[in-house]
Design a protein around this motif. Structure first.
Motif, PDB file in Angstrom:
ATOM      1  N   MET A   1       0.860  -1.187   0.000  1.00  0.00           N
ATOM      2  CA  MET A   1       0.000   0.000   0.000  1.00  0.00           C
ATOM      3  C   MET A   1       0.898   1.240   0.000  1.00  0.00           C
ATOM      4  N   ASP A   5      -2.724   5.047  -2.073  1.00  0.00           N
ATOM      5  CA  ASP A   5      -3.674   4.102  -1.479  1.00  0.00           C
ATOM      6  C   ASP A   5      -4.153   4.606  -0.122  1.00  0.00           C
ATOM      7  N   TRP A   6      -3.246   5.168   0.659  1.00  0.00           N
ATOM      8  CA  TRP A   6      -3.635   5.730   1.962  1.00  0.00           C
ATOM      9  C   TRP A   6      -4.698   6.801   1.776  1.00  0.00           C
ATOM     10  N   LEU A   9      -8.131   5.233   0.716  1.00  0.00           N
ATOM     11  CA  LEU A   9      -8.808   4.553   1.821  1.00  0.00           C
ATOM     12  C   LEU A   9      -9.303   5.553   2.875  1.00  0.00           C
ATOM     13  N   ARG A  35      -8.608   0.621  -7.854  1.00  0.00           N
ATOM     14  CA  ARG A  35      -7.548   0.594  -6.861  1.00  0.00           C
ATOM     15  C   ARG A  35      -7.968  -0.209  -5.634  1.00  0.00           C
ATOM     16  N   LYS A  38      -7.633  -3.864  -6.459  1.00  0.00           N
ATOM     17  CA  LYS A  38      -6.241  -4.323  -6.399  1.00  0.00           C
ATOM     18  C   LYS A  38      -5.796  -4.551  -4.964  1.00  0.00           C
ATOM     19  N   LEU A  39      -6.225  -3.661  -4.064  1.00  0.00           N
ATOM     20  CA  LEU A  39      -5.876  -3.831  -2.655  1.00  0.00           C
ATOM     21  C   LEU A  39      -6.531  -5.080  -2.076  1.00  0.00           C
ATOM     22  N   GLU A  40      -7.782  -5.315  -2.453  1.00  0.00           N
ATOM     23  CA  GLU A  40      -8.475  -6.524  -1.980  1.00  0.00           C
ATOM     24  C   GLU A  40      -7.767  -7.780  -2.479  1.00  0.00           C
ATOM     25  N   TYR A  42      -4.572  -7.962  -3.323  1.00  0.00           N
ATOM     26  CA  TYR A  42      -3.240  -8.025  -2.720  1.00  0.00           C
ATOM     27  C   TYR A  42      -3.307  -8.600  -1.302  1.00  0.00           C
ATOM     28  N   TYR A  43      -4.269  -8.107  -0.502  1.00  0.00           N
ATOM     29  CA  TYR A  43      -4.363  -8.558   0.881  1.00  0.00           C
ATOM     30  C   TYR A  43      -5.224  -9.806   1.043  1.00  0.00           C
ATOM     31  N   LEU A  64      -7.478  -1.561   7.686  1.00  0.00           N
ATOM     32  CA  LEU A  64      -6.647  -0.947   6.651  1.00  0.00           C
ATOM     33  C   LEU A  64      -6.874   0.556   6.564  1.00  0.00           C
TER      34      LEU A  64
END
Length: 289
Positions: A1, A5-6, A9, A35, A38-40, A42-43, A64
Motif C-alpha cells: 500500500m 492508497d492511503w 482509503l 484501486r 487491487k488492494l483486496e 493483494y491482501y 486498513l
C-alpha cells in the motif's frame, strides 16, 4: 500500500461513498474502484461492501483504513518536521475554530499574525466546537480554538470568558419570559445543555419558541429587528447597546459563563510555526479584537 492508497482509503472511510471520495481526490470513480479491487486482491480480504447508497467497510477494511489515516498523519508530520528543521517560521499552520470565532475573531487574528510572519500559510476549518475538538484529538489540526470544556490532558490556554445572557428588543421581567417569543438557533450540545438546564431550573413551562434559525448571528439579527429574545453569549450582542440584556445565573446567583480555549498538543510546539502562533496568541487580548 502506497501513499495514494492511503489517501483513497482515508477518503472512502470519511465519505462512505465512492463518488464523493473520487471527487475529493480529483480522480474518476472507476480509478478508485479499480484501486480498491487491487488492494483486496493483494491482501486477500474484502475491504468494502457496496450498498444501495454508498458503501460500508468490512472489519478488515476498517483496519486498513485506520492504518491509512495513521500513515497520512505520520507522513504530514515528517514533511512538517523537515521544513521546520530550517529554523524558520514558515510552512502551513492548520487551525480548527468554532463558527463564531471564525467569523468574528479569526480574520483579524490571522491578519496580525501574518504581518509578523509573512511566509506562513494558514489552513482554517470551522464548525461546532465538538467537531473542532475531535480534529485536535485526531491531530487533523495543530491548534483548536473552541468554546466550552472538553476532556483534555494536553496543553490549553484560556482566551476569554463570556457571560450567557438573555438579549431582548424590549424591557422584560424574568417571570415574563415563558410567554415572550424566543428565537432559537443551532448550537453545539454543551451550549444547548447549559441553556436547557438553566431554563428548566427556573421555569416549569416550555419556552415559547416561534422562530428557529441556523446560527447565532441570524438569531442576533432577529432580536435586533424586534422579533423575539434570545439566550446568547454576551460577545454576540455586546455592540448593540439598544438591546435589553440580563445575564443568567445559577442557584447561587453567579453568572453562567462560557469559556473559549486554545487547545494544542505539547509535541506540536516542536514546530516553529505552532510555537510562534501560541506565543503570539498569549501576548494579545483576543477578546478585544
Amino acid at each position: 500500500m502506497d501513499f495514494n492508497d492511503w489517501k483513497i482509503l482515508a477518503s472512502l472511510y470519511e465519505t462512505q461513498n465512492i463518488t464523493k471520495a473520487a471527487k475529493k481526490l480529483f480522480l474518476t470513480q472507476p480509478t478508485v474502484t479499480a484501486r480498491i479491487k487491487k488492494l483486496e486482491d493483494y491482501y486477500g480480504v474484502p475491504i468494502i461492501i457496496r450498498k444501495q447508497r454508498g458503501i460500508t467497510f468490512t472489519p478488515e477494511g476498517e483496519v486498513l483504513a485506520k492504518h491509512a489515516k495513521r500513515m497520512l498523519v505520520e507522513q504530514r508530520m515528517l514533511e512538517e518536521k523537515l521544513i521546520d528543521m530550517r529554523y524558520e517560521v514558515k510552512g502551513i499552520l492548520r487551525v480548527g475554530v468554532s463558527n463564531f470565532f471564525a467569523l468574528n475573531k479569526m480574520p483579524k487574528l490571522l491578519s496580525l499574525f501574518k504581518k509578523q510572519y509573512p511566509d506562513i500559510e494558514c489552513q482554517v476549518v470551522s464548525g461546532w466546537s465538538s467537531e473542532m475538538y475531535r480534529k485536535i484529538v485526531n491531530h487533523d489540526v495543530h491548534i483548536a480554538i473552541i468554546k466550552g470544556d472538553f476532556p483534555w490532558k494536553e496543553k490549553r490556554y484560556l482566551l476569554y470568558e463570556e457571560e450567557i445572557c438573555v438579549a431582548s428588543p424590549w424591557p422584560f421581567h424574568w417571570e415574563d419570559l415563558p410567554a415572550l417569543p424566543r428565537i432559537e438557533y443551532l448550537t453545539d450540545a454543551n451550549m444547548r445543555q447549559l441553556i436547557d438546564e438553566w431554563w428548566y431550573t427556573n421555569y416549569t413551562e416550555n419556552p415559547y419558541v416561534n422562530i428557529h434559525v441556523n446560527s447565532v448571528e441570524t438569531c442576533r439579527e432577529m432580536i435586533i429587528n424586534g422579533l423575539g429574545y434570545g439566550i446568547v453569549a454576551n460577545l454576540v450582542i455586546k455592540p448593540y447597546t439598544n438591546l435589553h440584556i440580563k445575564p443568567i445565573t445559577d442557584h447561587n446567583n453567579r453568572p453562567l459563563t462560557r469559556k473559549t480555549w486554545m487547545y494544542y498538543h505539547t509535541k506540536s510546539l516542536e514546530l516553529n510555526i505552532v510555537n510562534a502562533f501560541v506565543s503570539f496568541i498569549k501576548k494579545i487580548n483576543v477578546k478585544a479584537l
